[in-house]
Design a protein around this motif. Structure first.
Motif, short mmCIF file in Angstrom:
data_model
loop_
_atom_site.label_atom_id
_atom_site.label_comp_id
_atom_site.label_asym_id
_atom_site.label_seq_id
_atom_site.Cartn_x
_atom_site.Cartn_y
_atom_site.Cartn_z
N THR A 264 55.49 47.15 26.45
CA THR A 264 54.16 46.78 27.26
C THR A 264 53.97 45.10 27.18
O THR A 264 53.56 44.72 28.31
CB THR A 264 53.08 47.17 26.33
OG1 THR A 264 52.92 46.71 25.15
CG2 THR A 264 52.91 48.61 26.48
N SER A 265 54.69 44.60 26.36
CA SER A 265 54.70 42.96 26.51
C SER A 265 55.60 42.49 27.65
O SER A 265 55.10 41.74 28.29
CB SER A 265 55.07 42.44 25.36
OG SER A 265 54.43 42.80 24.11
N SER B 165 53.63 42.83 30.89
CA SER B 165 52.41 41.88 31.08
C SER B 165 52.98 40.22 31.06
O SER B 165 52.14 39.64 31.53
CB SER B 165 51.48 42.03 29.95
OG SER B 165 51.97 41.34 28.67
N TYR B 166 54.18 40.02 30.78
CA TYR B 166 54.77 38.62 31.06
C TYR B 166 54.78 38.20 32.22
O TYR B 166 55.34 38.94 33.13
CB TYR B 166 56.09 38.48 30.15
CG TYR B 166 56.11 38.83 28.42
CD1 TYR B 166 55.02 38.32 27.77
CD2 TYR B 166 57.15 39.19 27.97
CE1 TYR B 166 55.13 38.46 26.48
CE2 TYR B 166 57.15 39.39 26.71
CZ TYR B 166 56.11 39.11 25.81
OH TYR B 166 56.29 39.11 24.39
N ARG C 17 61.24 35.77 30.84
CA ARG C 17 60.60 37.01 30.20
C ARG C 17 62.07 37.83 29.91
O ARG C 17 61.79 38.65 28.90
CB ARG C 17 59.70 37.60 30.98
CG ARG C 17 60.36 38.28 32.30
CD ARG C 17 59.01 39.00 32.84
NE ARG C 17 59.41 40.04 33.95
CZ ARG C 17 58.65 40.79 34.58
NH1 ARG C 17 57.27 40.87 34.15
NH2 ARG C 17 59.13 41.42 35.64
N SER D 64 52.24 38.13 24.28
CA SER D 64 51.84 38.52 25.46
C SER D 64 50.23 38.15 25.87
O SER D 64 49.92 38.06 27.10
CB SER D 64 51.95 40.19 25.73
OG SER D 64 51.11 40.88 24.74
N LEU D 65 49.60 38.49 24.61
CA LEU D 65 48.12 37.90 24.71
C LEU D 65 48.02 36.23 25.22
O LEU D 65 47.11 35.83 25.99
CB LEU D 65 47.51 38.15 23.48
CG LEU D 65 47.06 39.45 23.09
CD1 LEU D 65 46.50 39.40 21.79
CD2 LEU D 65 46.27 40.19 24.23
N ASN E 67 49.95 34.47 27.05
CA ASN E 67 50.49 34.39 28.23
C ASN E 67 49.53 35.08 29.32
O ASN E 67 50.02 35.20 30.41
CB ASN E 67 52.20 34.84 28.56
CG ASN E 67 52.75 33.64 27.91
OD1 ASN E 67 53.19 32.92 28.50
ND2 ASN E 67 53.11 33.87 26.61
N ARG E 68 48.76 35.91 28.84
CA ARG E 68 47.94 36.51 30.14
C ARG E 68 46.94 35.62 30.74
O ARG E 68 46.32 34.65 30.12
CB ARG E 68 46.95 37.52 29.26
CG ARG E 68 47.51 38.82 28.98
CD ARG E 68 46.88 39.66 28.28
NE ARG E 68 45.75 40.33 29.25
CZ ARG E 68 44.91 41.24 28.79
NH1 ARG E 68 45.05 41.95 27.62
NH2 ARG E 68 44.01 41.64 29.84
N SER E 69 46.72 35.64 32.12
CA SER E 69 46.20 34.71 32.85
C SER E 69 44.69 35.19 32.56
O SER E 69 43.78 34.00 33.20
CB SER E 69 46.67 34.75 34.26
OG SER E 69 46.51 35.95 34.84
N ASP E 70 44.05 36.34 32.62
CA ASP E 70 42.74 36.57 32.36
C ASP E 70 42.04 36.21 31.43
O ASP E 70 40.83 36.61 31.04
CB ASP E 70 42.58 38.09 32.85
CG ASP E 70 43.05 38.99 31.86
OD1 ASP E 70 44.24 38.77 31.15
OD2 ASP E 70 42.87 40.17 31.53
N LEU E 71 42.94 35.77 30.18
CA LEU E 71 42.16 35.58 28.80
C LEU E 71 42.38 34.02 28.53
O LEU E 71 43.10 33.44 29.19
CB LEU E 71 42.88 36.23 27.64
CG LEU E 71 42.95 37.68 27.75
CD1 LEU E 71 43.80 38.28 26.38
CD2 LEU E 71 41.17 38.14 27.37
#
Length: 159
Positions: free
Chosen positions: A13-14, A17-18, A38, A113-114, A116-120
């Motif tokens: 999952t990571s 999402s990377y 990644r 992964s968190l 590197n999230r663009s929405d957070l």
């Protein structure tokens, strides 16, 4: 098995999402200063997983061949009479170490992964709990064996 499944779930999952370049190091104000592909993160995590699980399970299997006189444990004469129980205690401890490392790696991949999230808008300081938690997990596992070996095998079997 749960730690292996958790790590594999976190790994895949990571990876999905990377972004192409994963931020792995941040400065004091939370800006990324170092990136890694990644694929490299994925293969490094897989290598750690394979080395950890292979090496520790091999050592756990080889432990049963070590003569009791060469094992520095408390209550050695008592444990000598209960070698099967000693083998089980030590083998389970090795598997606990393996599980702890798998769990810490899964948590690290999840946090990465968190970050590197663009929405957070998370910053590295939001995940400062990872180091103390990892230390606590490892310390608990490392301390468990000496504590367990101090308990005499006959007393353990009577509970």
């Amino acid at each position: 098995m749960i730690s292996i499944l958790g790590l594999l779930l976190s790994l895949f999952t990571s990876y999905v999402s990377y972004p192409g370049a994963v931020a792995v190091r941040f400065n004091e104000i939370g800006q990324a200063v170092q990136y890694v592909d990644r694929e490299a993160v994925f293969y490094i995590a897989v290598a750690i997983f394979l080395i950890n699980n292979t090496l520790i399970s091999t050592v756990a299997r080889l432990f049963t061949r070590v003569p009791i006189g060469q094992i520095p444990i408390p209550n050695q004469p008592l444990w000598a009479d209960h070698r099967a129980e000693l083998n089980e205690v030590i083998t389970n401890w090795f598997y606990a170490i393996m599980s702890a490392i798998n769990t810490i790696l899964a948590l690290a991949l999840f946090v990465l992964s968190l970050l590197n999230r663009s929405d957070l808008t998370a910053t590295p300081i939001n995940y400062a709990w990872l180091l103390p938690l990892s230390t606590l997990i490892l310390a608990a596992v490392l301390i468990a064996l000496p504590v367990r070996l101090l308990i005499k095998p006959a007393a353990h079997g009577e509970r």
